[in-house]
Design an enzyme around this catalytic site. Sequence first.
Site, mmCIF file in Angstrom:
data_model
loop_
_atom_site.group_PDB
_atom_site.id
_atom_site.type_symbol
_atom_site.label_atom_id
_atom_site.label_comp_id
_atom_site.label_asym_id
_atom_site.label_seq_id
_atom_site.Cartn_x
_atom_site.Cartn_y
_atom_site.Cartn_z
ATOM 1 N N VAL A 11 13.441 -10.539 -3.527
ATOM 2 C CA VAL A 11 12.881 -10.869 -4.840
ATOM 3 C C VAL A 11 13.793 -11.841 -5.586
ATOM 4 C CG1 VAL A 11 12.264 -9.890 -7.079
ATOM 5 C CG2 VAL A 11 11.578 -8.722 -4.996
ATOM 6 N N THR A 86 15.668 -0.807 -5.530
ATOM 7 C CA THR A 86 15.297 0.503 -6.092
ATOM 8 C C THR A 86 14.814 1.387 -4.930
ATOM 9 O OG1 THR A 86 13.080 -0.380 -6.581
ATOM 10 C CG2 THR A 86 14.655 -0.370 -8.379
ATOM 11 N N THR A 122 10.887 -3.690 -8.550
ATOM 12 C CA THR A 122 9.860 -2.688 -8.833
ATOM 13 C C THR A 122 10.541 -1.480 -9.468
ATOM 14 O OG1 THR A 122 8.660 -3.501 -6.948
ATOM 15 C CG2 THR A 122 8.035 -1.311 -7.740
ATOM 16 N N GLU A 151 7.284 -8.660 -9.586
ATOM 17 C CA GLU A 151 7.022 -9.701 -8.595
ATOM 18 C C GLU A 151 6.031 -9.149 -7.570
ATOM 19 O OE1 GLU A 151 7.996 -12.966 -8.662
ATOM 20 O OE2 GLU A 151 6.451 -12.771 -7.136
ATOM 21 N N ALA A 255 -7.249 -3.092 10.209
ATOM 22 C CA ALA A 255 -6.722 -1.846 10.789
ATOM 23 C C ALA A 255 -5.566 -2.195 11.715
ATOM 24 C CB ALA A 255 -7.829 -1.132 11.542
ATOM 25 N N GLY A 256 -4.611 -1.292 11.821
ATOM 26 C CA GLY A 256 -3.450 -1.546 12.675
ATOM 27 C C GLY A 256 -2.547 -0.332 12.721
ATOM 28 N N CYS A 263 8.358 -1.894 0.842
ATOM 29 C CA CYS A 263 7.670 -1.661 -0.439
ATOM 30 C C CYS A 263 6.656 -0.520 -0.409
ATOM 31 C CB CYS A 263 6.989 -2.943 -0.881
ATOM 32 S SG CYS A 263 8.134 -4.316 -0.940
ATOM 33 N N LYS A 324 5.844 -6.218 10.371
ATOM 34 C CA LYS A 324 4.690 -7.115 10.438
ATOM 35 C C LYS A 324 5.217 -8.475 10.912
ATOM 36 C CE LYS A 324 4.943 -8.971 5.774
ATOM 37 N NZ LYS A 324 4.272 -9.389 4.581
#
Length: 432
Positions: A11, A86, A122, A151, A255-256, A263, A324
């Site tokens: 971020v 955080t 966050t 963000e 789907a996966g 996050c 990912k």
Amino acid sequence: MKLCMIGTGYVGLVSGVCFADLGNDVICVDKDTKKIDQLIKGKVPIYEPGLTELVTKNYKNKRLNFSTNLKKSVKDSDIIFICVGTPTKKHGSSADLSQIYNVAKEISSSINKFKIIITKSTVPLTTGDEIEKILSKKNNKKKFSVVSNPEFLREGEAIRDFIYPDRVVVGSNNKKSNRILKSLYSPLISKGASYLQTSRRAAELIKYASNAFLATKITFINEIANLCEKTGVNVEDISIGMGLDKRIGSRFLRAGPAYGGSCFPKDTKAITSTADKFKSNLSVVKSVIKSNKNRSNLLLNRVYEILGKRIKNKKITFLGVTFKANTDDMRDSSSLLMIPALSKKGAIIKYFDPTGSKKEFSNIKNVYYSKTIKYSLEDSDLVIIHTEWNDFKSINFKNLLKNKKVIIYDMRNIYTPTKIKNQGFKYYSIGR
Ligand code: UGA
């Protein structure tokens, strides 16, 4: 404007560099001396497409700088963005805010003129109120304003998400801050970003509610995919059919494997914990957390079934191990559960990832990193496509797989089933 970003993670670094690119003077601060030294040399510690180039460009033209001196950087700046981590508390599910409050204490002794102090990390509902209390101990309330400006960038798409956001959310009741922040974001607003001004608490909650909702959407389609598998329906048809309804929308309906990353897992836990604190039960999000936790085991059981429950000495290839594509981030990746479990059952695992080998697997028995897709596929009995990198989208399996009995388990539905089956391979995917 003179900006100070505290914390050079995803971020802080991405926002800082992008703000510099928009013409502001930005100083990025971190207490990690090694990280700052590397950044000064143009070495970016995270994998994020386009980031190194932007760092180099803006450092050279002197709009971007790096420092370990928080106090001086705060004194020299007008707007301070708190971008430290955080994470989830070691014991429990609430967010650990110690880094945020430590930074607030340090800022507190450096307020030499009016400052806007912004939480970009966050942070749970009411964190801004606590920061305000900390700052008020040493400073007159007229000297600062605490704002929430969450963000919404995604790893792997972070720069594009910063430059072309759907919305910019600013939570503050202070007129002066609102005027200054609207002007800071005007280049993005003029490109089409919606600008929403709310109360500080609302901005804090918008961020958590958005992540929890997206996690819910993914979990929902993952459960529908399970039903599709049992009934011979193609989940892609369902995603398209649902997505065409503008009230639902087509994004985040792929789907996966279980959702992962730094996050969604952390934020879904934190929002339920905050709600519990205020005696409000977020039962939907609680079931999402549970369902997602079960998902890695569910897919693992599917792997056992595909291999006829005979795992010992089976050669398994993982294509991609991060949570990912387009990131080197391993946090909460489902591979962290699957690979050790398969190794424990006696499988021999080779993995290829475009972002290199992973320390997380270095001490796990019979798990090896392959430098190329080709090597990773050699002698494989089962190929698991775990992430959706472009590198995996047009593999010539017919040429590369020597063992023609190899099975392909495509956990991201990259390939068309008939195309792979026509090449003579057994092929499984998600929800179809
Ligand atoms: C997420 C949000 O998308 C960002 O808006 C937010 O700013 C960020 O968290 C954050 O709070 O900092 P990120 O964690 O980088 O971004 O990744 P996503 O692209 O949202 O993916 C999260 C997980 O959901 C991944 O495991 C991904 O594979 C999975 N996913 C995503 C699906 O399984 N299906 C989908 O359709 C979309």
